[in-house]
Design a protein around this motif. Structure first.
Motif, PDB file in Angstrom:
ATOM      1  N   GLY A  61       0.816  -1.203   0.000  1.00  0.00           N
ATOM      2  CA  GLY A  61       0.000   0.000   0.000  1.00  0.00           C
ATOM      3  C   GLY A  61       0.850   1.254   0.000  1.00  0.00           C
ATOM      4  O   GLY A  61       0.646   2.183  -0.797  1.00  0.00           O
ATOM      5  N   LEU A  62       1.849   1.312   0.891  1.00  0.00           N
ATOM      6  CA  LEU A  62       2.743   2.468   0.943  1.00  0.00           C
ATOM      7  C   LEU A  62       3.553   2.614  -0.337  1.00  0.00           C
ATOM      8  O   LEU A  62       3.759   3.730  -0.835  1.00  0.00           O
ATOM      9  CB  LEU A  62       3.682   2.334   2.149  1.00  0.00           C
ATOM     10  N   LEU A  63       4.037   1.493  -0.877  1.00  0.00           N
ATOM     11  CA  LEU A  63       4.831   1.553  -2.104  1.00  0.00           C
ATOM     12  C   LEU A  63       4.015   2.111  -3.266  1.00  0.00           C
ATOM     13  O   LEU A  63       4.455   3.024  -3.979  1.00  0.00           O
ATOM     14  CB  LEU A  63       5.352   0.156  -2.458  1.00  0.00           C
ATOM     15  N   PHE A  64       2.809   1.574  -3.474  1.00  0.00           N
ATOM     16  CA  PHE A  64       1.996   2.015  -4.602  1.00  0.00           C
ATOM     17  C   PHE A  64       1.557   3.474  -4.432  1.00  0.00           C
ATOM     18  O   PHE A  64       1.552   4.237  -5.396  1.00  0.00           O
ATOM     19  CB  PHE A  64       0.775   1.109  -4.762  1.00  0.00           C
ATOM     20  N   VAL A  65       1.208   3.869  -3.202  1.00  0.00           N
ATOM     21  CA  VAL A  65       0.818   5.262  -2.956  1.00  0.00           C
ATOM     22  C   VAL A  65       2.023   6.174  -3.171  1.00  0.00           C
ATOM     23  O   VAL A  65       1.904   7.265  -3.765  1.00  0.00           O
ATOM     24  CB  VAL A  65       0.247   5.429  -1.540  1.00  0.00           C
ATOM     25  N   GLY A  66       3.206   5.760  -2.707  1.00  0.00           N
ATOM     26  CA  GLY A  66       4.406   6.559  -2.909  1.00  0.00           C
ATOM     27  C   GLY A  66       4.749   6.727  -4.373  1.00  0.00           C
ATOM     28  O   GLY A  66       5.095   7.835  -4.828  1.00  0.00           O
ATOM     29  N   MET A  67       4.660   5.657  -5.157  1.00  0.00           N
ATOM     30  CA  MET A  67       4.940   5.756  -6.582  1.00  0.00           C
ATOM     31  C   MET A  67       3.882   6.605  -7.283  1.00  0.00           C
ATOM     32  O   MET A  67       4.192   7.387  -8.185  1.00  0.00           O
ATOM     33  CB  MET A  67       5.019   4.359  -7.204  1.00  0.00           C
ATOM     34  N   ASP A  68       2.637   6.479  -6.861  1.00  0.00           N
ATOM     35  CA  ASP A  68       1.574   7.299  -7.441  1.00  0.00           C
ATOM     36  C   ASP A  68       1.771   8.782  -7.107  1.00  0.00           C
ATOM     37  O   ASP A  68       1.369   9.653  -7.876  1.00  0.00           O
ATOM     38  CB  ASP A  68       0.214   6.837  -6.922  1.00  0.00           C
ATOM     39  N   ALA A  69       2.417   9.053  -5.963  1.00  0.00           N
ATOM     40  CA  ALA A  69       2.658  10.434  -5.546  1.00  0.00           C
ATOM     41  C   ALA A  69       3.883  11.048  -6.204  1.00  0.00           C
ATOM     42  O   ALA A  69       4.187  12.219  -5.957  1.00  0.00           O
ATOM     43  CB  ALA A  69       2.805  10.501  -4.030  1.00  0.00           C
ATOM     44  N   GLY A  70       4.600  10.271  -7.011  1.00  0.00           N
ATOM     45  CA  GLY A  70       5.708  10.849  -7.763  1.00  0.00           C
ATOM     46  C   GLY A  70       7.052  10.178  -7.595  1.00  0.00           C
ATOM     47  O   GLY A  70       8.034  10.615  -8.218  1.00  0.00           O
ATOM     48  N   MET A  71       7.152   9.132  -6.781  1.00  0.00           N
ATOM     49  CA  MET A  71       8.423   8.438  -6.633  1.00  0.00           C
ATOM     50  C   MET A  71       8.732   7.666  -7.907  1.00  0.00           C
ATOM     51  O   MET A  71       7.938   6.824  -8.342  1.00  0.00           O
ATOM     52  CB  MET A  71       8.345   7.491  -5.447  1.00  0.00           C
ATOM     53  N   GLY A 131      15.287  15.030  -3.528  1.00  0.00           N
ATOM     54  CA  GLY A 131      14.817  16.296  -2.981  1.00  0.00           C
ATOM     55  C   GLY A 131      15.082  17.473  -3.893  1.00  0.00           C
ATOM     56  O   GLY A 131      14.373  18.490  -3.831  1.00  0.00           O
ATOM     57  N   ALA A 132      16.079  17.337  -4.760  1.00  0.00           N
ATOM     58  CA  ALA A 132      16.384  18.430  -5.681  1.00  0.00           C
ATOM     59  C   ALA A 132      15.403  18.515  -6.830  1.00  0.00           C
ATOM     60  O   ALA A 132      15.268  19.565  -7.464  1.00  0.00           O
ATOM     61  CB  ALA A 132      17.805  18.252  -6.229  1.00  0.00           C
ATOM     62  N   SER A 133      14.710  17.408  -7.118  1.00  0.00           N
ATOM     63  CA  SER A 133      13.836  17.423  -8.295  1.00  0.00           C
ATOM     64  C   SER A 133      12.493  16.743  -8.081  1.00  0.00           C
ATOM     65  O   SER A 133      11.624  16.823  -8.949  1.00  0.00           O
ATOM     66  CB  SER A 133      14.545  16.717  -9.471  1.00  0.00           C
ATOM     67  N   GLY A 134      12.286  16.061  -6.954  1.00  0.00           N
ATOM     68  CA  GLY A 134      11.055  15.301  -6.756  1.00  0.00           C
ATOM     69  C   GLY A 134      10.441  15.566  -5.399  1.00  0.00           C
ATOM     70  O   GLY A 134      10.692  16.583  -4.762  1.00  0.00           O
ATOM     71  N   SER A 135       9.657  14.603  -4.944  1.00  0.00           N
ATOM     72  CA  SER A 135       8.902  14.743  -3.703  1.00  0.00           C
ATOM     73  C   SER A 135       9.550  13.927  -2.599  1.00  0.00           C
ATOM     74  O   SER A 135       9.654  12.697  -2.696  1.00  0.00           O
ATOM     75  CB  SER A 135       7.457  14.266  -3.914  1.00  0.00           C
ATOM     76  N   LEU A 136       9.981  14.625  -1.538  1.00  0.00           N
ATOM     77  CA  LEU A 136      10.535  13.907  -0.395  1.00  0.00           C
ATOM     78  C   LEU A 136       9.454  13.135   0.344  1.00  0.00           C
ATOM     79  O   LEU A 136       9.737  12.119   0.975  1.00  0.00           O
ATOM     80  CB  LEU A 136      11.229  14.888   0.545  1.00  0.00           C
ATOM     81  N   GLY A 137       8.193  13.601   0.288  1.00  0.00           N
ATOM     82  CA  GLY A 137       7.104  12.869   0.915  1.00  0.00           C
ATOM     83  C   GLY A 137       6.908  11.507   0.278  1.00  0.00           C
ATOM     84  O   GLY A 137       6.740  10.499   0.979  1.00  0.00           O
ATOM     85  N   ALA A 138       6.930  11.454  -1.068  1.00  0.00           N
ATOM     86  CA  ALA A 138       6.817  10.175  -1.764  1.00  0.00           C
ATOM     87  C   ALA A 138       8.012   9.286  -1.460  1.00  0.00           C
ATOM     88  O   ALA A 138       7.881   8.066  -1.293  1.00  0.00           O
ATOM     89  CB  ALA A 138       6.694  10.420  -3.270  1.00  0.00           C
ATOM     90  N   PHE A 139       9.197   9.888  -1.377  1.00  0.00           N
ATOM     91  CA  PHE A 139      10.410   9.147  -1.026  1.00  0.00           C
ATOM     92  C   PHE A 139      10.254   8.510   0.348  1.00  0.00           C
ATOM     93  O   PHE A 139      10.584   7.328   0.551  1.00  0.00           O
ATOM     94  CB  PHE A 139      11.605  10.103  -1.042  1.00  0.00           C
ATOM     95  N   ALA A 140       9.721   9.274   1.314  1.00  0.00           N
ATOM     96  CA  ALA A 140       9.534   8.769   2.677  1.00  0.00           C
ATOM     97  C   ALA A 140       8.544   7.613   2.710  1.00  0.00           C
ATOM     98  O   ALA A 140       8.706   6.669   3.496  1.00  0.00           O
ATOM     99  CB  ALA A 140       9.066   9.894   3.591  1.00  0.00           C
ATOM    100  N   LEU A 141       7.519   7.657   1.871  1.00  0.00           N
ATOM    101  CA  LEU A 141       6.546   6.563   1.823  1.00  0.00           C
ATOM    102  C   LEU A 141       7.203   5.257   1.376  1.00  0.00           C
ATOM    103  O   LEU A 141       6.907   4.179   1.903  1.00  0.00           O
ATOM    104  CB  LEU A 141       5.395   6.922   0.880  1.00  0.00           C
ATOM    105  N   VAL A 142       8.107   5.338   0.410  1.00  0.00           N
ATOM    106  CA  VAL A 142       8.786   4.132  -0.072  1.00  0.00           C
ATOM    107  C   VAL A 142       9.759   3.613   0.985  1.00  0.00           C
ATOM    108  O   VAL A 142       9.909   2.392   1.165  1.00  0.00           O
ATOM    109  CB  VAL A 142       9.493   4.407  -1.410  1.00  0.00           C
TER     110      VAL A 142
END
Length: 350
Positions: A74-84, A135-146
């Motif tokens: 669940g966390l992986l798919f939500v994180g990837m959907d959020a931009g990871m 963090g320089a180009s993407g979402s740290l929140g999505a990174f944290a979810l993964v």
């Protein structure tokens, strides 16, 4: 290892690596939690009718199903959907071996050696570099979810070690039955019934293909083949092939999704893969605690005069032997591609 088994190990690593690209494509057709629920539904049906009854207690199947199926995926798919990115996700998830070692120390008393501690430090440095790059180009929140998904994977590894399933394919199929309803409920609550229905009505061949791949190819074939390899060869021979997963993941994402791979990302990959190799493949230290009494649902301990005997190699046509509980309380298991290594068995089929 025979050439055919060597090719199978590389194939499984490729299947698991390309899976991240397939998931990224599938998320264009399904909301993430619905996609995860459907993945487990298709993996469980109709396979559950052919693998026989569960061979471990239901408490282990439910626990692993909730932690691995609901939380991790669940966390992986939500994180990837959020931009990871898919390639980076395949790399960051390898930190699960560090979480496995930490949780195994806290729960099972498995003290990490200095080599493992060094590997954990190197892998964490790789996570830091990857986070700086993302963090320089993407979402740290999505990174944290993964990263959180990797932690849940580590917890499920320890639960699987306690379950000690004698048949990894049987175990994985029954585990796949658990997350379906919780994930569907979460999808209805957070993604909404209208979005879910719209995705199902718009289902096309590409969406169905991604669902079939993540369910049958990645889960049923991948874990079944990996378990067969671990039945025939020592864990230290098979486990290094899992380090190819992020290589295939990053390469397939670059080829099919056009994801760029920066210099920092390559540096993170080198640190993570090197650290995971040290953490996963270094010999384990003796347990700091005495093993607890065997629960009723576990296999009985060996007689005292055979407590230190090595398992006998089985012919290829024999069913897998049950896991052997070692004097330090650990047991060999074969469900996850990277786990805290258990004591080696004889190399049957090598």
């Amino acid at each position: 290892m025979r050439p055919a088994h060597l090719a199978l190990a590389v194939l499984v690593a490729a299947v698991w690596g390309v899976n991240f690209t397939v998931v990224e494509i599938g998320l264009g057709h399904f909301p993430p939690l619905l996609f995860s629920a459907l993945r487990f539904l298709v993996a469980a049906l109709p396979a559950v009718f052919f693998v026989g009854r569960p061979k471990v207690a239901w408490k282990w199947i439910v626990a692993v199903g909730l932690v691995l199926g609901v939380a991790k995926f669940g966390l992986l798919f939500v994180g990837m959907d959020a931009g990871m990115p898919a390639g980076l996700s395949s790399l960051v998830l390898q930190i699960q071996s560090v979480f496995t070692a930490v949780i195994a120390f806290a729960v099972l008393g498995e003290r990490p050696t200095r080599v493992r501690l060094l590997g954990m430090a190197v892998a964490l440095a790789g996570i830091g570099v990857a986070a700086a790059d993302e963090g320089a180009s993407g979402s740290l929140g999505a990174f944290a979810l993964v990263v959180a998904a990797a932690a849940c994977w580590g917890a499920s590894n320890v639960l699987t070690r306690r379950a000690s399933p004698p048949d990894p394919l049987n175990f994985m199929v029954w585990v796949s039955t658990v997350p379906v309803l919780p994930l569907l409920a979460l999808s209805l609550l957070t993604e909404g019934p209208s979005r879910d229905l719209a995705a199902l009505r718009a289902l096309d061949w590409q969406g169905a293909g991604t669902l079939g791949y993540v369910a049958w190819v990645t889960t049923v074939f991948g874990f079944g083949a990996w378990g067969r390899l671990l039945h025939r060869h020592p864990a230290s021979t098979v486990a290094p092939f899992s380090l190819l997963v992020p290589v295939f993941g990053m390469t397939s994402a670059a080829l099919f999704l056009g994801e760029p791979v920066s210099g920092l990302r390559w540096c993170a990959a080198a640190l993570l893969v090197g650290g995971v190799a040290l953490t996963s493949l270094a010999p384990a230290a003796p347990s700091a605690v005495q093993p607890a009494a065997q629960p009723a649902d576990r296999a009985p301990a060996q007689p005292a005069d055979h407590a230190h005997a090595q398992p006998v190699a089985q012919p290829a046509d024999q069913p897998p032997v049950p896991p052997v509980v070692q004097p330090d309380g650990t047991a060999w298991t074969s469900v996850h591609p990277v786990d805290v290594p258990a004591p080696e068995r004889t190399g049957a089929g090598s």
